[in-house]
Design an enzyme around this catalytic site. Structure first.
Site, PDB file in Angstrom:
ATOM      1  N   ASP A 112       0.066   5.115   1.068  1.00 47.43           N
ATOM      2  CA  ASP A 112      -0.071   6.052   2.188  1.00 47.43           C
ATOM      3  C   ASP A 112      -0.089   5.299   3.517  1.00 47.43           C
ATOM      4  OD1 ASP A 112      -0.267   8.019   0.234  1.00 47.43           O
ATOM      5  OD2 ASP A 112      -2.459   8.005   0.256  1.00 47.43           O
ATOM      6  N   ASP A 143       0.878  -1.156   0.000  1.00 49.84           N
ATOM      7  CA  ASP A 143       0.000   0.000   0.000  1.00 49.84           C
ATOM      8  C   ASP A 143       0.924   1.216   0.000  1.00 49.84           C
ATOM      9  OD1 ASP A 143      -2.343   1.648   0.453  1.00 49.84           O
ATOM     10  OD2 ASP A 143      -1.747   1.736   2.561  1.00 49.84           O
TER      11      ASP A 143
END
EC number: 3.1.3.-
Length: 176
Positions: free
Chosen positions: A9, A7
């Site tokens: 952020d 992922d």
């Protein structure tokens, strides 16, 4: 192929409940760029799957998002590494798409791009949606305590979820 999916952020860069809306707001988490470069130099393909509903909400445009990803690639390249495929979901939570995590569409897109199977591939995230997307396609769910990770730790995690302090600790483990 040694594939690791991240992922963005909260895993690679600092997260914000107000969204990362500009290149100036895109700030790498200490150790994350080095971790990606070390993995890449050791033969790992590091791909990224990131929800970016700020696009649908009008908080930033596609060119701004691309500038963030170009900066990520540049920083990793400066350390001798490479970032693989970066896929994003531009939709809002109510748009009914198949790519927004916790649905696994982006993970499936990465697997198709590389022609590999997902079972057992580590998917590293900081939210319950990341872990649910991993579980949906039999990836190994991996939670980092950065970003929203500490909040997520208090939730019911998918069976077998691995937990690490940060991306640097994951790189250390994978490069043993």
């Amino acid at each position: 192929m040694k594939l690791l999916i991240l992922d963005r952020d909260g895993v690679i860069n600092e997260d914000s409940d107000a969204y990362i809306k500009s290149l100036d707001e895109w700030i790498p988490i200490p150790g994350a760029i080095d971790a990606i470069a070390r993995l890449s130099k050791a033969g790992w393909t590091v791909a990224v799957a990131t929800n970016q509903s700020g696009l649908a909400r009008g908080y930033y445009d596609a060119a701004t998002l691309e500038s963030m990803h170009a900066r990520l690639r540049q920083l990793v390249a400066e350390q001798g590494g490479e970032v693989g495929l970066i896929v994003h979901c531009p939709h809002g939570p109510d748009d009914g798409c198949g790519c927004r995590k916790p649905l696994p569409g982006m993970l499936e897109q990465i697997a198709a791009h590389y022609g590999c199977a997902l079972p057992g591939v580590w998917f590293v995230g900081d939210s319950i949606g990341d872990l649910q997307a991993a579980s949906a396609v039999h990836c190994q769910p991996v939670l980092v305590k950065t970003g929203k990770g500490l909040r997520t730790l208090g939730k019911s995690l998918p069976a077998g979820t691995l937990v690490f302090e940060d991306l640097a600790a994951i790189a250390d483990q994978l490069l043993l």
